[in-house]
Design an enzyme around this catalytic site. Sequence first.
Site, PDB file in Angstrom:
ATOM      1  N   ILE A  16     -25.434  25.331  33.834  1.00 38.78           N
ATOM      2  CA  ILE A  16     -25.838  26.714  34.105  1.00 38.78           C
ATOM      3  C   ILE A  16     -27.048  27.160  33.294  1.00 38.78           C
ATOM      4  O   ILE A  16     -27.540  28.256  33.463  1.00 38.78           O
ATOM      5  CB  ILE A  16     -24.667  27.710  33.856  1.00 38.78           C
ATOM      6  CG1 ILE A  16     -24.024  27.464  32.499  1.00 38.78           C
ATOM      7  CG2 ILE A  16     -23.670  27.667  34.981  1.00 38.78           C
ATOM      8  CD1 ILE A  16     -22.910  28.434  32.177  1.00 38.78           C
ATOM      9  N   GLY A  17     -27.518  26.337  32.406  1.00 42.05           N
ATOM     10  CA  GLY A  17     -28.690  26.743  31.639  1.00 42.05           C
ATOM     11  C   GLY A  17     -29.231  25.575  30.830  1.00 42.05           C
ATOM     12  O   GLY A  17     -28.554  24.570  30.622  1.00 42.05           O
ATOM     13  N   LYS A  39     -22.030  25.091  25.407  1.00 45.61           N
ATOM     14  CA  LYS A  39     -23.436  24.875  25.046  1.00 45.61           C
ATOM     15  C   LYS A  39     -23.510  23.572  24.257  1.00 45.61           C
ATOM     16  O   LYS A  39     -22.787  23.390  23.267  1.00 45.61           O
ATOM     17  CB  LYS A  39     -23.954  26.052  24.213  1.00 45.61           C
ATOM     18  CG  LYS A  39     -25.419  25.911  23.824  1.00 45.61           C
ATOM     19  CD  LYS A  39     -25.958  27.218  23.295  1.00 45.61           C
ATOM     20  CE  LYS A  39     -27.369  27.069  22.771  1.00 45.61           C
ATOM     21  NZ  LYS A  39     -27.992  28.342  22.433  1.00 45.61           N
ATOM     22  N   ASP A 186     -34.120  37.324  18.932  1.00 46.02           N
ATOM     23  CA  ASP A 186     -34.480  36.857  20.274  1.00 46.02           C
ATOM     24  C   ASP A 186     -33.772  37.715  21.325  1.00 46.02           C
ATOM     25  O   ASP A 186     -33.189  37.210  22.281  1.00 46.02           O
ATOM     26  CB  ASP A 186     -34.105  35.371  20.432  1.00 46.02           C
ATOM     27  CG  ASP A 186     -34.827  34.722  21.612  1.00 46.02           C
ATOM     28  OD1 ASP A 186     -35.798  35.310  22.123  1.00 46.02           O
ATOM     29  OD2 ASP A 186     -34.413  33.611  22.013  1.00 46.02           O
TER      30      ASP A 186
END
Length: 475
Positions: A16-17, A39, A186
């Site tokens: 997904i990323g 992740k 960020d």
Amino acid sequence: MLSDCLLNNFRITSQIGSGAYGLVFHVVDILTSREYAIKTVFKSSSMDEFYNKNGLNNNSQVARATLLQTQLYHFFKSFQKKLFLPSVDLDSILQLTENELNRLPHYREIAFQLKVQSHGNIVKIHQVLESSIATFIVMDYYDRDLFTSIVDHKHFTNDGVLIKKVFLQLCSALDHCHRLGIYHCDIKPENVLLDRNDNAYLCDFGLSTKSKYLAPNVCVGSSYYMAPERILYCLNTTTNGIHVDECCSSLPTDTGDIWSLGIILINLTCIRNPWLKAHQKEDNTFHHFANDSNVLKKILPISDELFTVLVKILQLNPYTRIDIKTLVSEVSSITSFTREGPLSKVPAFSSEAYMAHIIRNENLYLDGLSHFAVGKEQQQEQEEEQEEAEPESDIPSTYNSDGSMEKYEYTNNNNNNTFLSSSMDSTPYQSDIDDMGASKDCKFQQDTLRNRLLCLQMNFSTLTDGPNEKWLPDY
Ligand SMILES: Nc1ncnc2c1ncn2[C@@H]1O[C@H](COP(=O)(O)OP(=O)(O)OP(=O)(O)O)[C@@H](O)[C@H]1O
């Protein structure tokens, strides 16, 4: 490519990323059917080794992502697509010293997120799994990010209440981080995730820092959202509005995050960015804004009210920028975001509505209450007017009929004190359960797997000492 690979009790379903050093996957827990995001942060030593071995250069983002996928695929393949990895005790990550974090930079992101994740609007880490090539961070999964929601779904174009809710939740999360001495650095829509009830969750602490001050021109963040002092800090008072006596070797970090919030507020209300970067020499629009803030009203369809708030956020001088508490109060009481259209009239939040939306940060809520007590009657009138003007069907379906939000169940995951300071060999190994998918209904096997996972919890020291030293990157 990696779909159907198994990582402990998590079946990988899709990617997904991807980012500079890692990939993010959607996974399903085969024991509970719950969805998570994992992740994968590759260790730079293993990356460098891979690049060198294959004679590759690692500059292009796409090339990097493809290589990471390939590397991970081969890793899974060498274990017949079933990896069984030990989990690292989360408390022990919180105890890591600065020296240890310097040796394991990717653990800094994890440690900082763990420190602040008790807040209801911050993505929660459940487990950290360790392997020789990468660290796997198991987190709550959310299927939308704020960028997609604003740009692709146009989810906020007609709903001022929703804009306030998401923005104030974000302010609340950030305020919590700052109070605990963590500065995100960020803040951007891609790093804010949304659940089905449109609650916001801050993620990606990869650039976060504990430094209360940063040197000027430390270029950290993403260009659209970066504060001017992070890009080009000059001493000329006539062009950047910063007094010479305030120029110093370091500038506050928290106000950089607040600047980014201002750009997000523009994204939410206008679906656009005001400039490419806050660099007076390289960006014409920003150059004009720096000379005359009224430019904002020419380039954006914002109301005078929103303009007043934005000018307080987008102060070139980081020392005169609005603080989060005042920002929350001002955005709560705003009654129009744009000059025309559906956002030209938005209800001011009453203390009740504010409480329903921001209940997740008690500090911010309690301190902010006095502001709402004063104008309560006036706000009640405004709300009544709003109710009369709008048919009930206009209330977003994510709200209950009384306007409150569904309660968010926060479960604390502090059950890690059951870890064993095992000295076992931490090399990943294949699960001895032949087909974990097929074993879903078999209680005995589920229990075996659970026990197995429990026993595999390890203290961080078992990763950094002795035979496990081989897992550490060579810095
Ligand atoms: N918990 C999650 N649930 C759903 N999607 C997620 C989750 N965490 C991350 N993502 C998705 O993966 C993308 C990349 O994640 P993240 O920003 O944490 O990685 P990164 O490697 O730091 O990326 P970058 O280098 O772009 O900052 C996010 O923009 C988001 O779309």
